[in-house]
Design a protein around this motif. Structure first.
Motif, PDB file in Angstrom:
ATOM      1  N   LYS A 197       9.752  -7.355   2.314  1.00  0.00           N
ATOM      2  CA  LYS A 197       9.949  -8.697   2.856  1.00  0.00           C
ATOM      3  C   LYS A 197      10.609  -9.517   1.758  1.00  0.00           C
ATOM      4  O   LYS A 197       9.976  -9.857   0.766  1.00  0.00           O
ATOM      5  CB  LYS A 197       8.612  -9.312   3.266  1.00  0.00           C
ATOM      6  N   VAL A 198      11.896  -9.778   1.931  1.00  0.00           N
ATOM      7  CA  VAL A 198      12.730 -10.409   0.908  1.00  0.00           C
ATOM      8  C   VAL A 198      12.697  -9.517  -0.349  1.00  0.00           C
ATOM      9  O   VAL A 198      13.124  -8.378  -0.298  1.00  0.00           O
ATOM     10  CB  VAL A 198      12.273 -11.858   0.605  1.00  0.00           C
ATOM     11  N   ASP A 199      12.126  -9.982  -1.453  1.00  0.00           N
ATOM     12  CA  ASP A 199      12.084  -9.189  -2.690  1.00  0.00           C
ATOM     13  C   ASP A 199      10.720  -8.553  -2.945  1.00  0.00           C
ATOM     14  O   ASP A 199      10.471  -8.034  -4.032  1.00  0.00           O
ATOM     15  CB  ASP A 199      12.444 -10.075  -3.896  1.00  0.00           C
ATOM     16  N   THR A 200       9.840  -8.617  -1.957  1.00  0.00           N
ATOM     17  CA  THR A 200       8.467  -8.122  -2.143  1.00  0.00           C
ATOM     18  C   THR A 200       8.254  -6.812  -1.402  1.00  0.00           C
ATOM     19  O   THR A 200       8.606  -6.677  -0.229  1.00  0.00           O
ATOM     20  CB  THR A 200       7.450  -9.157  -1.638  1.00  0.00           C
ATOM     21  N   ASN A 201       7.690  -5.835  -2.113  1.00  0.00           N
ATOM     22  CA  ASN A 201       7.276  -4.573  -1.483  1.00  0.00           C
ATOM     23  C   ASN A 201       5.862  -4.737  -0.948  1.00  0.00           C
ATOM     24  O   ASN A 201       4.991  -5.280  -1.635  1.00  0.00           O
ATOM     25  CB  ASN A 201       7.304  -3.434  -2.498  1.00  0.00           C
ATOM     26  N   ILE A 202       5.634  -4.264   0.255  1.00  0.00           N
ATOM     27  CA  ILE A 202       4.320  -4.378   0.900  1.00  0.00           C
ATOM     28  C   ILE A 202       3.853  -2.992   1.320  1.00  0.00           C
ATOM     29  O   ILE A 202       4.625  -2.207   1.874  1.00  0.00           O
ATOM     30  CB  ILE A 202       4.388  -5.300   2.141  1.00  0.00           C
ATOM     31  N   CYS A 203       2.614  -2.700   1.019  1.00  0.00           N
ATOM     32  CA  CYS A 203       2.013  -1.421   1.424  1.00  0.00           C
ATOM     33  C   CYS A 203       0.735  -1.712   2.202  1.00  0.00           C
ATOM     34  O   CYS A 203      -0.133  -2.444   1.728  1.00  0.00           O
ATOM     35  CB  CYS A 203       1.696  -0.560   0.198  1.00  0.00           C
ATOM     36  N   SER A 204       0.642  -1.147   3.396  1.00  0.00           N
ATOM     37  CA  SER A 204      -0.570  -1.281   4.212  1.00  0.00           C
ATOM     38  C   SER A 204      -1.222   0.084   4.359  1.00  0.00           C
ATOM     39  O   SER A 204      -0.527   1.091   4.562  1.00  0.00           O
ATOM     40  CB  SER A 204      -0.239  -1.850   5.591  1.00  0.00           C
ATOM     41  N   ILE A 205      -2.535   0.108   4.231  1.00  0.00           N
ATOM     42  CA  ILE A 205      -3.289   1.359   4.316  1.00  0.00           C
ATOM     43  C   ILE A 205      -4.126   1.363   5.587  1.00  0.00           C
ATOM     44  O   ILE A 205      -4.871   0.422   5.863  1.00  0.00           O
ATOM     45  CB  ILE A 205      -4.188   1.553   3.086  1.00  0.00           C
ATOM     46  N   TYR A 206      -3.977   2.441   6.338  1.00  0.00           N
ATOM     47  CA  TYR A 206      -4.728   2.628   7.577  1.00  0.00           C
ATOM     48  C   TYR A 206      -5.631   3.844   7.422  1.00  0.00           C
ATOM     49  O   TYR A 206      -5.209   4.886   6.920  1.00  0.00           O
ATOM     50  CB  TYR A 206      -3.780   2.861   8.749  1.00  0.00           C
ATOM     51  N   VAL A 207      -6.873   3.703   7.833  1.00  0.00           N
ATOM     52  CA  VAL A 207      -7.811   4.825   7.850  1.00  0.00           C
ATOM     53  C   VAL A 207      -8.194   5.080   9.292  1.00  0.00           C
ATOM     54  O   VAL A 207      -8.735   4.196   9.970  1.00  0.00           O
ATOM     55  CB  VAL A 207      -9.066   4.538   6.996  1.00  0.00           C
ATOM     56  N   GLY A 209      -6.245   5.103  11.723  1.00  0.00           N
ATOM     57  CA  GLY A 209      -5.500   4.168  12.565  1.00  0.00           C
ATOM     58  C   GLY A 209      -5.893   2.710  12.428  1.00  0.00           C
ATOM     59  O   GLY A 209      -5.256   1.840  13.025  1.00  0.00           O
ATOM     60  N   LYS A 210      -6.911   2.420  11.608  1.00  0.00           N
ATOM     61  CA  LYS A 210      -7.376   1.046  11.448  1.00  0.00           C
ATOM     62  C   LYS A 210      -6.897   0.479  10.118  1.00  0.00           C
ATOM     63  O   LYS A 210      -7.077   1.083   9.062  1.00  0.00           O
ATOM     64  CB  LYS A 210      -8.907   1.003  11.504  1.00  0.00           C
ATOM     65  N   LEU A 211      -6.266  -0.709  10.160  1.00  0.00           N
ATOM     66  CA  LEU A 211      -5.796  -1.353   8.940  1.00  0.00           C
ATOM     67  C   LEU A 211      -6.989  -1.814   8.105  1.00  0.00           C
ATOM     68  O   LEU A 211      -7.845  -2.558   8.576  1.00  0.00           O
ATOM     69  CB  LEU A 211      -4.921  -2.562   9.291  1.00  0.00           C
ATOM     70  N   ILE A 212      -7.027  -1.362   6.831  1.00  0.00           N
ATOM     71  CA  ILE A 212      -8.148  -1.774   5.987  1.00  0.00           C
ATOM     72  C   ILE A 212      -7.708  -2.517   4.730  1.00  0.00           C
ATOM     73  O   ILE A 212      -8.508  -3.201   4.101  1.00  0.00           O
ATOM     74  CB  ILE A 212      -9.045  -0.579   5.578  1.00  0.00           C
ATOM     75  N   ALA A 213      -6.423  -2.394   4.342  1.00  0.00           N
ATOM     76  CA  ALA A 213      -5.994  -3.073   3.116  1.00  0.00           C
ATOM     77  C   ALA A 213      -4.479  -3.201   3.072  1.00  0.00           C
ATOM     78  O   ALA A 213      -3.757  -2.373   3.626  1.00  0.00           O
ATOM     79  CB  ALA A 213      -6.486  -2.318   1.886  1.00  0.00           C
ATOM     80  N   THR A 214      -4.029  -4.239   2.368  1.00  0.00           N
ATOM     81  CA  THR A 214      -2.596  -4.461   2.150  1.00  0.00           C
ATOM     82  C   THR A 214      -2.379  -4.898   0.709  1.00  0.00           C
ATOM     83  O   THR A 214      -3.128  -5.717   0.183  1.00  0.00           O
ATOM     84  CB  THR A 214      -2.047  -5.546   3.098  1.00  0.00           C
ATOM     85  N   GLY A 215      -1.368  -4.328   0.065  1.00  0.00           N
ATOM     86  CA  GLY A 215      -1.034  -4.690  -1.309  1.00  0.00           C
ATOM     87  C   GLY A 215       0.433  -5.060  -1.428  1.00  0.00           C
ATOM     88  O   GLY A 215       1.266  -4.571  -0.656  1.00  0.00           O
ATOM     89  N   THR A 216       0.749  -5.938  -2.360  1.00  0.00           N
ATOM     90  CA  THR A 216       2.134  -6.364  -2.554  1.00  0.00           C
ATOM     91  C   THR A 216       2.511  -6.297  -4.036  1.00  0.00           C
ATOM     92  O   THR A 216       1.658  -6.382  -4.909  1.00  0.00           O
ATOM     93  CB  THR A 216       2.354  -7.807  -2.062  1.00  0.00           C
ATOM     94  N   SER A 217       3.795  -6.147  -4.295  1.00  0.00           N
ATOM     95  CA  SER A 217       4.320  -6.150  -5.659  1.00  0.00           C
ATOM     96  C   SER A 217       5.840  -6.095  -5.580  1.00  0.00           C
ATOM     97  O   SER A 217       6.405  -5.782  -4.534  1.00  0.00           O
ATOM     98  CB  SER A 217       3.798  -4.945  -6.451  1.00  0.00           C
ATOM     99  N   ASP A 218       6.486  -6.376  -6.701  1.00  0.00           N
ATOM    100  CA  ASP A 218       7.936  -6.202  -6.741  1.00  0.00           C
ATOM    101  C   ASP A 218       8.296  -4.722  -6.861  1.00  0.00           C
ATOM    102  O   ASP A 218       9.421  -4.326  -6.590  1.00  0.00           O
ATOM    103  CB  ASP A 218       8.535  -6.979  -7.919  1.00  0.00           C
ATOM    104  N   GLN A 219       7.316  -3.887  -7.242  1.00  0.00           N
ATOM    105  CA  GLN A 219       7.514  -2.442  -7.338  1.00  0.00           C
ATOM    106  C   GLN A 219       6.758  -1.750  -6.206  1.00  0.00           C
ATOM    107  O   GLN A 219       5.590  -2.040  -5.950  1.00  0.00           O
ATOM    108  CB  GLN A 219       6.991  -1.906  -8.678  1.00  0.00           C
ATOM    109  N   LYS A 220       7.422  -0.821  -5.534  1.00  0.00           N
ATOM    110  CA  LYS A 220       6.818  -0.118  -4.399  1.00  0.00           C
ATOM    111  C   LYS A 220       5.537   0.613  -4.798  1.00  0.00           C
ATOM    112  O   LYS A 220       4.519   0.554  -4.098  1.00  0.00           O
ATOM    113  CB  LYS A 220       7.824   0.871  -3.808  1.00  0.00           C
TER     114      LYS A 220
END
Length: 334
Positions: A197-207, A209-220
């Motif tokens: 999203k723009v210059d931000t890398n976003i990672c979402s973790i599903y266990v 099939g259920k979303l449990i966490a999201t992390g962001t950083s400029d590095q993937k």
């Protein structure tokens, strides 16, 4: 500017043949009368990435590319490089005409003084201003250009600058590896989804099939680490036993909604319904406390457990149920 160049040369322990290139590396784009560091920062971003890729490739010949990528990302992220600029005071020698920049850098520098080592990887209380990482990259590029594009020589100069380097031994890979290992043991599927999203890398973790966490950083890769860390923190507050009952534990080690969880447990194990009894009432009417007990019957034995004193019967029953579940876990009944 001459004194700034001399000071940075002392920090780097390197004397520039062409000092103009270092002057350019120390010039922010707000100084419109001179060439800014933007072109050098572009080169420096690639140089520091390749230098670290070479380093980890040679240092860890038996490590796969996924781990090598994490090692590189941990060492060249905006968060890490910004702290290099603060630790060595490089930001003090940048010329600019942006007053707001001073306030952001000052706030970040103060925050860095009281943070732990993991902040360089996960990020601290104050987000690192990208300009600080840009400064480090532009200075590295200046060295690269000045030494006639000799990458090996550049590494000799910048390695000390970038210390402490995150190594295989100090890289906090546990959030990723522990998450996969934990879920694998429980027969659960872990999926990680990445997007930008723009210059931000976003990672979402599903266990499962259920979303449990999201992390962001400029590095993937760092976004993945952040997401995995958050996921583990959530999972560590929960316990999943062998019969699939999930429960959360509060700061007093009491299981939330323990009475309901014990009921679910008895149903899954096909045990008779748990029975509760008030064992003791103490105190005056307006400040009475209750102690309850719970009894369950397994296929082999009857188990009895008392809880702590509570101001309400429902809370006392939950306390007894919580202690019963803990006892079942510790006694390997689950």
């Amino acid at each position: 500017m001459e004194s700034c160049v001399s000071s940075v040369e002392s920090i780097l322990k390197y004397r520039f043949g062409n000092k103009k290139v270092l002057e350019e590396a120390l010039t922010h784009s707000s100084c419109t009368e001179s060439a800014s560091y933007q072109r050098l920062e572009f080169v420096g971003d690639a140089v520091v990435g390749l230098a670290f890729a070479n380093f980890v490739y040679l240092a860890y010949p038996s490590v796969d590319q996924g781990i090598l990528s994490l090692l590189r990302a941990a060492n060249i992220s905006t968060e890490k490089l910004a702290r290099v600029a603060v630790r060595h005071g490089l930001y003090r020698y940048v010329r600019h005409n942006a007053l707001a920049l001073d306030a952001k850098v000052r706030e970040f520098a103060l925050a860095v003084e009281s943070e732990d080592e993991l902040a360089a990887i996960y990020g601290g209380a104050v987000k690192a201003p990208k300009v600080l990482a840009d400064i480090v990259e532009s200075i590295i590029a200046a060295v690269y250009v000045d030494c006639d594009f000799d990458l090996k020589y550049v590494w000799k100069i910048i390695r000390g600058l970038l210390e402490p380097i995150v190594t295989l031994e100090t890289l906090p890979l546990q959030p990723v590896t522990m998450l996969y290992e934990l879920c694998q043991k429980q027969g659960k599927q872990v999926d990680m989804k990445h997007w930008r999203k723009v210059d931000t890398n976003i990672c979402s973790i599903y266990v499962d099939g259920k979303l449990i966490a999201t992390g962001t950083s400029d590095q993937k890769d760092i976004a993945k680490l952040n997401a995995a860390k958050e996921a583990l923190e959530k999972i560590n507050k929960s316990v999943i036993n062998n019969v699939g009952i999930v429960y959360e534990v509060n700061e007093k080690n009491e299981i939330e909604s323990a009475k309901q969880k014990l009921h679910e447990l008895c149903c899954k194990k096909k045990w008779p319904k748990a029975t509760y009894r008030i064992e003791k009432e103490v105190g005056l009417a307006h400040e009475k406390k209750f102690m309850c007990s719970v009894e369950i019957e397994t296929a082999e034995v009857k188990l009895f457990m008392s809880g702590d004193e509570k101001s309400r019967v429902k809370e006392a029953e939950n306390s007894a149920a919580s202690m019963m579940i803990h006892s079942l876990v510790e006694s390997n009944y689950l």
